[in-house]
Write a protein that holds these residues in place. Sequence first.
Motif, PDB file in Angstrom:
ATOM      1  N   ILE A   8      -3.277  11.346   0.178  1.00 21.63           N
ATOM      2  CA  ILE A   8      -2.146  10.554   1.021  1.00 21.63           C
ATOM      3  C   ILE A   8      -2.759  10.106   2.303  1.00 21.63           C
ATOM      4  CG2 ILE A   8       0.060  10.489   1.807  1.00 21.63           C
ATOM      5  CD1 ILE A   8       0.461  11.472  -0.883  1.00 21.63           C
ATOM      6  N   ILE A   9      -2.684   8.778   2.370  1.00 18.37           N
ATOM      7  CA  ILE A   9      -3.161   8.070   3.610  1.00 18.37           C
ATOM      8  C   ILE A   9      -2.203   7.557   4.505  1.00 18.37           C
ATOM      9  CG2 ILE A   9      -4.822   6.156   4.676  1.00 18.37           C
ATOM     10  CD1 ILE A   9      -6.026   6.098   1.843  1.00 18.37           C
ATOM     11  N   GLY A  10      -1.846   8.059   5.610  1.00 16.59           N
ATOM     12  CA  GLY A  10      -0.893   7.944   6.630  1.00 16.59           C
ATOM     13  C   GLY A  10       0.062   8.873   6.576  1.00 16.59           C
ATOM     14  N   SER A  11       0.321   9.560   7.559  1.00 19.22           N
ATOM     15  CA  SER A  11       1.364  10.733   7.693  1.00 19.22           C
ATOM     16  C   SER A  11       2.695  10.432   8.286  1.00 19.22           C
ATOM     17  CB  SER A  11       0.824  12.093   8.277  1.00 19.22           C
ATOM     18  OG  SER A  11       0.609  11.748   9.705  1.00 19.22           O
ATOM     19  N   GLY A  12       3.136   9.243   8.282  1.00 18.80           N
ATOM     20  CA  GLY A  12       4.507   9.102   8.958  1.00 18.80           C
ATOM     21  C   GLY A  12       5.514   9.322   7.976  1.00 18.80           C
ATOM     22  N   TYR A  32      -4.056  12.220   5.213  1.00 17.50           N
ATOM     23  CA  TYR A  32      -4.822  11.865   6.373  1.00 17.50           C
ATOM     24  C   TYR A  32      -4.055  11.013   7.130  1.00 17.50           C
ATOM     25  CZ  TYR A  32      -8.215   8.531   8.546  1.00 17.50           C
ATOM     26  OH  TYR A  32      -8.628   7.755   9.281  1.00 17.50           O
ATOM     27  N   ASP A  33      -4.706  11.080   8.382  1.00 15.45           N
ATOM     28  CA  ASP A  33      -3.741  10.001   9.459  1.00 15.45           C
ATOM     29  C   ASP A  33      -4.822   9.583  10.357  1.00 15.45           C
ATOM     30  OD1 ASP A  33      -0.613   9.189  10.049  1.00 15.45           O
ATOM     31  OD2 ASP A  33      -2.118   8.834  11.492  1.00 15.45           O
ATOM     32  N   ILE A  34      -4.882   8.251  10.909  1.00 14.40           N
ATOM     33  CA  ILE A  34      -5.860   7.973  12.025  1.00 14.40           C
ATOM     34  C   ILE A  34      -5.572   8.694  13.190  1.00 14.40           C
ATOM     35  CG2 ILE A  34      -4.447   5.976  12.773  1.00 14.40           C
ATOM     36  CD1 ILE A  34      -7.154   4.551  12.504  1.00 14.40           C
ATOM     37  N   LEU A  98      -3.995  -4.060   8.246  1.00 21.27           N
ATOM     38  CA  LEU A  98      -4.108  -2.458   8.074  1.00 21.27           C
ATOM     39  C   LEU A  98      -4.390  -2.113   7.016  1.00 21.27           C
ATOM     40  CD1 LEU A  98      -1.758  -0.897  10.715  1.00 21.27           C
ATOM     41  CD2 LEU A  98      -3.834  -1.095  10.948  1.00 21.27           C
ATOM     42  N   LYS A  99      -3.775  -2.482   5.787  1.00 23.08           N
ATOM     43  CA  LYS A  99      -3.749  -2.061   4.688  1.00 23.08           C
ATOM     44  C   LYS A  99      -5.055  -2.369   3.914  1.00 23.08           C
ATOM     45  CE  LYS A  99       1.107  -1.606   3.490  1.00 23.08           C
ATOM     46  NZ  LYS A  99       1.535  -0.230   3.380  1.00 23.08           N
ATOM     47  N   THR A 100      -5.551  -3.624   4.129  1.00 23.11           N
ATOM     48  CA  THR A 100      -6.704  -4.343   3.250  1.00 23.11           C
ATOM     49  C   THR A 100      -7.916  -3.466   4.006  1.00 23.11           C
ATOM     50  OG1 THR A 100      -6.588  -6.000   4.867  1.00 23.11           O
ATOM     51  CG2 THR A 100      -5.564  -6.258   2.597  1.00 23.11           C
ATOM     52  N   ALA A 120       3.705  -0.120  -0.143  1.00 22.14           N
ATOM     53  CA  ALA A 120       4.193  -1.310   0.571  1.00 22.14           C
ATOM     54  C   ALA A 120       5.471  -1.698   0.131  1.00 22.14           C
ATOM     55  CB  ALA A 120       3.263  -2.528   0.131  1.00 22.14           C
ATOM     56  N   SER A 121       6.612  -2.147   1.095  1.00 21.36           N
ATOM     57  CA  SER A 121       7.745  -2.706   0.791  1.00 21.36           C
ATOM     58  C   SER A 121       8.077  -4.005   0.351  1.00 21.36           C
ATOM     59  CB  SER A 121       8.603  -2.423   2.086  1.00 21.36           C
ATOM     60  OG  SER A 121       8.615  -0.933   2.346  1.00 21.36           O
ATOM     61  N   ALA A 122       7.106  -4.793   0.827  1.00 22.82           N
ATOM     62  CA  ALA A 122       7.266  -6.110   0.505  1.00 22.82           C
ATOM     63  C   ALA A 122       5.847  -7.033   0.118  1.00 22.82           C
ATOM     64  CB  ALA A 122       7.887  -6.876   1.892  1.00 22.82           C
ATOM     65  N   VAL A 141       3.539   1.190  -5.419  1.00 22.51           N
ATOM     66  CA  VAL A 141       4.503   2.078  -5.847  1.00 22.51           C
ATOM     67  C   VAL A 141       5.548   2.323  -4.905  1.00 22.51           C
ATOM     68  CG1 VAL A 141       4.786   4.598  -6.719  1.00 22.51           C
ATOM     69  CG2 VAL A 141       2.739   3.496  -7.311  1.00 22.51           C
ATOM     70  N   HIS A 142       6.664   1.624  -4.881  1.00 24.00           N
ATOM     71  CA  HIS A 142       7.400   1.437  -3.864  1.00 24.00           C
ATOM     72  C   HIS A 142       8.582   2.445  -3.670  1.00 24.00           C
ATOM     73  CE1 HIS A 142      11.012  -0.936  -1.859  1.00 24.00           C
ATOM     74  NE2 HIS A 142      10.235  -0.385  -0.739  1.00 24.00           N
ATOM     75  N   PRO A 143       8.624   3.269  -2.687  1.00 27.97           N
ATOM     76  CA  PRO A 143       9.523   4.462  -2.913  1.00 27.97           C
ATOM     77  C   PRO A 143      10.699   3.996  -2.045  1.00 27.97           C
ATOM     78  CG  PRO A 143       8.229   4.920  -0.884  1.00 27.97           C
ATOM     79  CD  PRO A 143       7.583   3.650  -1.588  1.00 27.97           C
ATOM     80  N   THR A 144      11.736   4.655  -2.482  1.00 28.30           N
ATOM     81  CA  THR A 144      13.416   4.504  -1.819  1.00 28.30           C
ATOM     82  C   THR A 144      13.497   5.529  -0.612  1.00 28.30           C
ATOM     83  OG1 THR A 144      13.986   3.823  -3.862  1.00 28.30           O
ATOM     84  CG2 THR A 144      15.800   3.916  -2.157  1.00 28.30           C
TER      85      THR A 144
HETATM   86  P1  NAD Z   1       5.301   4.950   9.798  1.00 29.97           P
HETATM   87  O1  NAD Z   1       5.146   4.347  11.030  1.00 29.97           O
HETATM   88  O2  NAD Z   1       6.280   6.156   9.844  1.00 29.97           O
HETATM   89  O3  NAD Z   1       3.792   5.854   9.510  1.00 29.97           O
HETATM   90  C1  NAD Z   1       2.581   5.138   9.353  1.00 29.97           C
HETATM   91  C2  NAD Z   1       1.645   6.216   9.817  1.00 29.97           C
HETATM   92  O4  NAD Z   1       0.314   5.572   9.175  1.00 29.97           O
HETATM   93  C3  NAD Z   1       1.697   6.649  11.184  1.00 29.97           C
HETATM   94  O5  NAD Z   1       1.442   7.982  10.877  1.00 29.97           O
HETATM   95  C4  NAD Z   1       0.227   5.922  11.700  1.00 29.97           C
HETATM   96  O6  NAD Z   1      -0.411   6.949  12.328  1.00 29.97           O
HETATM   97  C5  NAD Z   1      -0.494   6.053  10.341  1.00 29.97           C
HETATM   98  N1  NAD Z   1      -1.694   5.098  10.258  1.00 29.97           N
HETATM   99  C6  NAD Z   1      -1.800   3.822  10.925  1.00 29.97           C
HETATM  100  N2  NAD Z   1      -2.907   3.384  10.852  1.00 29.97           N
HETATM  101  C7  NAD Z   1      -3.667   4.020  10.075  1.00 29.97           C
HETATM  102  C8  NAD Z   1      -5.058   3.783   9.355  1.00 29.97           C
HETATM  103  N3  NAD Z   1      -5.483   2.926   9.477  1.00 29.97           N
HETATM  104  N4  NAD Z   1      -5.261   4.914   8.451  1.00 29.97           N
HETATM  105  C9  NAD Z   1      -4.445   6.140   8.350  1.00 29.97           C
HETATM  106  N5  NAD Z   1      -3.318   6.245   9.078  1.00 29.97           N
HETATM  107  C10 NAD Z   1      -2.793   5.027   9.724  1.00 29.97           C
HETATM  108  O7  NAD Z   1       5.721   4.110   8.614  1.00 29.97           O
HETATM  109  P2  NAD Z   1       6.434   4.523   7.053  1.00 29.97           P
HETATM  110  O8  NAD Z   1       7.758   4.118   7.422  1.00 29.97           O
HETATM  111  O9  NAD Z   1       5.922   5.717   6.888  1.00 29.97           O
HETATM  112  O10 NAD Z   1       5.970   3.306   6.138  1.00 29.97           O
HETATM  113  C11 NAD Z   1       4.754   3.545   5.444  1.00 29.97           C
HETATM  114  C12 NAD Z   1       4.745   2.524   4.484  1.00 29.97           C
HETATM  115  O11 NAD Z   1       5.812   2.852   3.466  1.00 29.97           O
HETATM  116  C13 NAD Z   1       4.803   1.062   4.766  1.00 29.97           C
HETATM  117  O12 NAD Z   1       4.172  -0.016   4.048  1.00 29.97           O
HETATM  118  C14 NAD Z   1       6.231   0.638   4.582  1.00 29.97           C
HETATM  119  O13 NAD Z   1       6.732  -0.511   4.483  1.00 29.97           O
HETATM  120  C15 NAD Z   1       6.418   1.686   3.119  1.00 29.97           C
HETATM  121  N6  NAD Z   1       7.766   2.205   3.089  1.00 29.97           N
HETATM  122  C16 NAD Z   1       8.617   2.331   3.973  1.00 29.97           C
HETATM  123  C17 NAD Z   1      10.039   2.853   3.659  1.00 29.97           C
HETATM  124  C18 NAD Z   1      11.056   3.449   4.765  1.00 29.97           C
HETATM  125  O14 NAD Z   1      12.305   3.447   4.828  1.00 29.97           O
HETATM  126  N7  NAD Z   1      10.063   3.683   6.069  1.00 29.97           N
HETATM  127  C19 NAD Z   1      10.565   2.762   2.476  1.00 29.97           C
HETATM  128  C20 NAD Z   1       9.632   2.407   1.435  1.00 29.97           C
HETATM  129  C21 NAD Z   1       8.243   2.041   1.686  1.00 29.97           C
END
Ligand code: NAD
Length: 311
Positions: A8-12, A32-34, A98-100, A120-122, A141-144
Amino acid sequence: AKREKVGIIGSGLIGRSWSMLFAAADYDVCLYDIDEKQLSGAVQDIQKQLALLDKQGLLRGQLSADQQFKNISTTSDLSQCVENADYIQECVPERIELKTAVYSRIDPIIKDTCILASSASALLPSKLAANIQHKNRFIVVHPTNPPFYAPLVELVPSPWADSDIVPTTKSIMEKIRQVPVILKKEIDGFVLNRIQYAIFKESWRLIKDGVISVEGLDKVMSAGLGRRYAFMGPIETAYLNADGMYSYAERYAEMIQGIMATFREPDQFGGETLDQIQAEMEQLVPMDTLQERRKWRDRRLAALAQLQKKL
Ligand code: NAD
């Protein structure tokens, strides 16, 4: 059998939810998170959330909260997160560059058989995957949100996806007890947001034209349409409201088309209508009570999920 590895890449917000969902189904999850602070915050938050789900009786799968928690490891090394992973879920912010950039870094490391999924949402898969070697392994794989209480995931494969990508991703989503739907081709907003915005567009119009208040409009959804939509969509609703679709069309097509013909182009999302809507909302939910109101919403979402589990 060897446990399958999920990176899992990104821990938001979203990365945390995915980690918990996969851990519940006994995957070997590597998060993983940056940003190291985010990562340690995520670990604490996940432990808290698992305890809450346990208390609510909403923990998925057979494992205890503690065992689920132990299925999640973290790393500050991106290669370690993705190497040998069978499935990768990218959850970095919704910005194409960022994603690419993440995909270019992992492209040479990932297994040829792995599935590379984006939350990705969009952003469209044809744009996201255009420049990677593994474009044949890519899918959105777009979650809700919040995924534990709203299990829908939209599957949108890249135009170059191998034929196993959709069925395999679908079965993985079923295994973690989310509810996958397949988009046969990509489209802006995917399906959930297109429908959400169609509702938003007409809601805006009805308020702007002085037909109904914000409070009334929201009740139309929460006490009316939303009641049915919690367990069936607009098509089955129509199907049951008559004796099947032909009978529905025979009875209602003329009336429905007449009303649809009165729909107009989207209004500017701003100006006086925005002021009016904000003011009416503030009467209903004062700005300094948003946090409380979010908690109220989350308690209801949990209660609804508990009810759905029993049905
Ligand atoms: P978020 O801002 O809560 O988390 C993003 C995380 O990514 C942060 O922890 C950040 O430190 C980390 N990050 C940034 N650059 C990075 C990199 N280069 N490598 C690794 N980690 C990196 O965002 P989120 O709400 O979790 O959204 C993530 C994705 O999910 C987005 O594409 C968003 O559109 C999608 N999404 C969000 C929702 C929502 O309701 N929040 C719903 C469906 C889809």
